[in-house]
Design a protein around this motif. Structure first.
Motif: not given
Ligand code: ASP
Length: 587
Positions: A55-77
């Motif tokens: 997922a290109v978009a999810a990866h792009a958000v992960a790149e901007t995320a830093r410690n203690e950001f609150v994230l919502q992640v949807t994905g497959v276990v």
């Protein structure tokens, strides 16, 4: 929906499921293409993998995320690749392959690292909401919750009902200063925050409640020396138609049942708990809150030393004092400097000095050696069990000073020689407290516990002639050197209560103004009653192995009684003061 699972839920059985997690970025590792994020919430941590190939978009958000950001992640276990499982983590068998990531709450760089145990406490308190994210603090909050829940359930099962009592009330003396709250409706008049619900729980007994408890907040404006807080919490309880041991048995049963449930790693020293009279505690341990996890008791050598040629001993004994000692195991080899440091410490406790006797293989040494005869050394050894290799420390002084000094030295060696098992909870009862304590500054008698305590019936007649000899039906619960609770059988008779107030130096008008309502209540059929109030902060502190109670209070004040997070106390607005009819005097 913000989440389908918590960050502690996922296991191998969830593999293949699409899930949504929400939490804080605990760590983020950028491996070029792949970004690994450990997402954390109160329940645990889960590894999230952002791969641009998924997922290109999810990866792009992960790149901007830093410690203690609150994230919502949807994905497959999915299963972690073989060899990269983390058996230390409950979710360590799996990871979540991110398909969508949304930033719910960005975070600035934190003012301190959450995993840094050495952060200055003022910074932790200023950002307490961050400090409380740390696993240790979450564990403390949860432990405190479990303790309080256990107490509530236990008391309910024993027929107690929880009754709330007012915070805005009238002075209820427990030996501290009151916090006052000005009344707007009655300018010039003040409520006092209760130092405890003492009067109210007694009035509930007059009301026929029979068995009351409350997880109660108490307010005491005292200097925050050591480990105190302006407000703290007690399990406040009161029972009608009881004698001392009914109260003690109930509380002992509560603690004996609770500790294995909330902290199975802790051991109780003994069941049933010892009951030690106040004077015996002082005499054997030099403290009315003895740490019973180890020996090192105090011995009275006054008889052995009655004919001593040692001037210092003679002087103390001649003026009504005592010679007492402790025997420190294995410290006969202490250097001059080490002994000097102990002497300085003894002087800080109020003693005039410290005499020593080292039982070495080469014979007796120490500052007392020249003045003590071989016969006296033998007698000391026979009484105390001191052996070769031990260091005997003597204090010759008034009984109070000798007990205080040796009691403090006992605790010093507890820590230095690691004599106390940290997993042990050494509960005991201290009983038969004096009713009054002499207040030398004010030249009057104060209540040792509080003025509502019943003197022992056989001592009532001593109240005028010898107040210092009057014992009370009062008791403390102690553990590991801390006072954990106080309580007493109460006065339920108007005449006795009135006499006590008089004895404490209150004049009739004062008694009426402050306590008229109590005295009146006792004229309408008051049952005999008693109770106590175990402190919750200190208990949780000990159970959590924390060094002070601030660590187990969500939002404590610092040692200067300030809330440095919210900046309280702070000046009031001019308009507020006017409404209250208050003028602040510049100091
Ligand atoms: N009110 C007392 C205290 O706060 C406890 C009690 O006597 O029940 O220490």
């Amino acid at each position: 929906m913000h989440k389908t699972h918590t960050c502690g839920d996922l296991r191998a059985e969830h593999i293949g499921q699409t899930v949504t997690l929400s939490g804080w970025v605990d760590t983020r590792r950028d491996h070029g293409k792949l970004i690994f994020i450990d997402l954390r919430d109160r329940y645990g941590r889960t590894q999230v993998v952002a791969d641009p190939a998924d997922a290109v978009a999810a990866h792009a958000v992960a790149e901007t995320a830093r410690n203690e950001f609150v994230l919502q992640v949807t994905g497959v276990v999915r299963a972690r690749p073989a060899g990269s499982e983390n058996p230390k983590l409950a979710t360590g068998a799996v990871e979540v392959e991110a398909h969508a990531i949304e930033v719910l709450g960005p975070s600035k760089v934190l003012p301190f690292q959450l995993d840094d145990e050495n952060t200055d406490e003022q910074i932790r308190l200023k950002h307490r909401y961050l400090d409380l994210r740390r696993p240790r603090m979450q564990r403390n909050l949860i432990l405190r919750h479990k303790v309080v829940k256990f107490m509530r359930d236990f008391m309910d099962a024993r027929g107690f009902i929880e009754v709330e009592t007012p915070i805005l009330f009238k002075t209820t003396p427990e030996g501290a200063r009151d916090y006052l709250v000005p009344s707007r409706v009655h300018p010039g008049s003040f409520y006092a925050l209760p130092q405890s619900p003492q009067q109210l729980k007694q009035l509930l007994m007059v009301a026929g409640v029979d068995r009351y408890f409350q997880i109660a907040r108490c307010f005491r404006d005292e200097d925050l020396r050591g480990d105190r807080q302006p407000e703290f919490t007690q399990l406040d309880l009161e029972m009608s138609f009881v004698h001392r041991d009914d109260v003690l048995t109930l509380v002992e049963e509560l603690y004996t049942a609770m500790i294995p449930v909330v902290t199975p790693e802790k051991k109780l020293l003994d069941t049933p708990w010892r009951k030690i009279p106040y004077r015996e505690a002082l005499s054997r341990y030099g403290s009315d809150k003895p740490d019973l996890r180890f020996g090192l008791e105090l011995y009275d050598l006054s008889t052995i030393m009655a004919g001593s040629g040692f001037k210092v001993f003679q002087l103390a004994l001649g003026s009504g004092g005592v010679v007492k000692c402790i025997v420190v195991p294995g410290c006969a080899g202490y250097s001059r400097k080490e002994v000097d440091d102990l002497t300085t410490f003894a002087k800080e406790q109020g003693a005039k000095g410290l005499a020593t006797l080292a039982l070495t293989a080469e014979g007796v040494r120490g500052t007392a050696q020249k003045f003590i005869t071989p016969g006296e050394v033998e007698a000391i050894q026979a009484l105390t069990g001191a052996r070769e290799g031990d260091l005997v420390l003597f204090v010759a002084d008034s009984l109070t000073v000798a007990n205080k000094t040796l009691g403090a030295l006992r605790l010093l060696f507890r820590d230095r020689l690691k004599l106390a098992d940290p997993s042990l909870m050494a509960f005991a009862w201290i009983v038969d407290f004096p009713m009054f304590a002499w207040n030398d500054e004010e030249k009057r008698w104060d209540a040792e516990h509080h003025p509502f305590t019943m003197p022992k019936a056989e001592h009532l007649e001593l109240m005028e002639s010898d107040p210092g000899a009057v014992l009370a039906d009062a008791y403390d619960m102690v553990c590991n050197g801390y006072e954990m609770a106080s309580g007493s059988i109460r006065i339920h008779r108007r005449d006795i209560q009135f006499k006590i107030f008089e004895r404490l130096g209150l004049d009739p008008a004062d008694i009426q103004a402050k306590f008229g309502h109590m005295l009146e209540a006792f004229e309408y059929g008051a049952p005999p009653h008693g109770g106590m109030a175990p402190g919750i902060d200190r208990l949780v502190m000990l159970l959590a192995d924390e060094p002070n109670i601030r660590e187990v209070i969500a939002f404590p004040k610092n040692q200067a009684a300030l809330d440095v997070m919210a900046d309280a106390p702070s000046p009031a607005q001019e308009k507020q003061l006017k409404e209250l009819g208050i003028k602040v005097l510049a100091d």
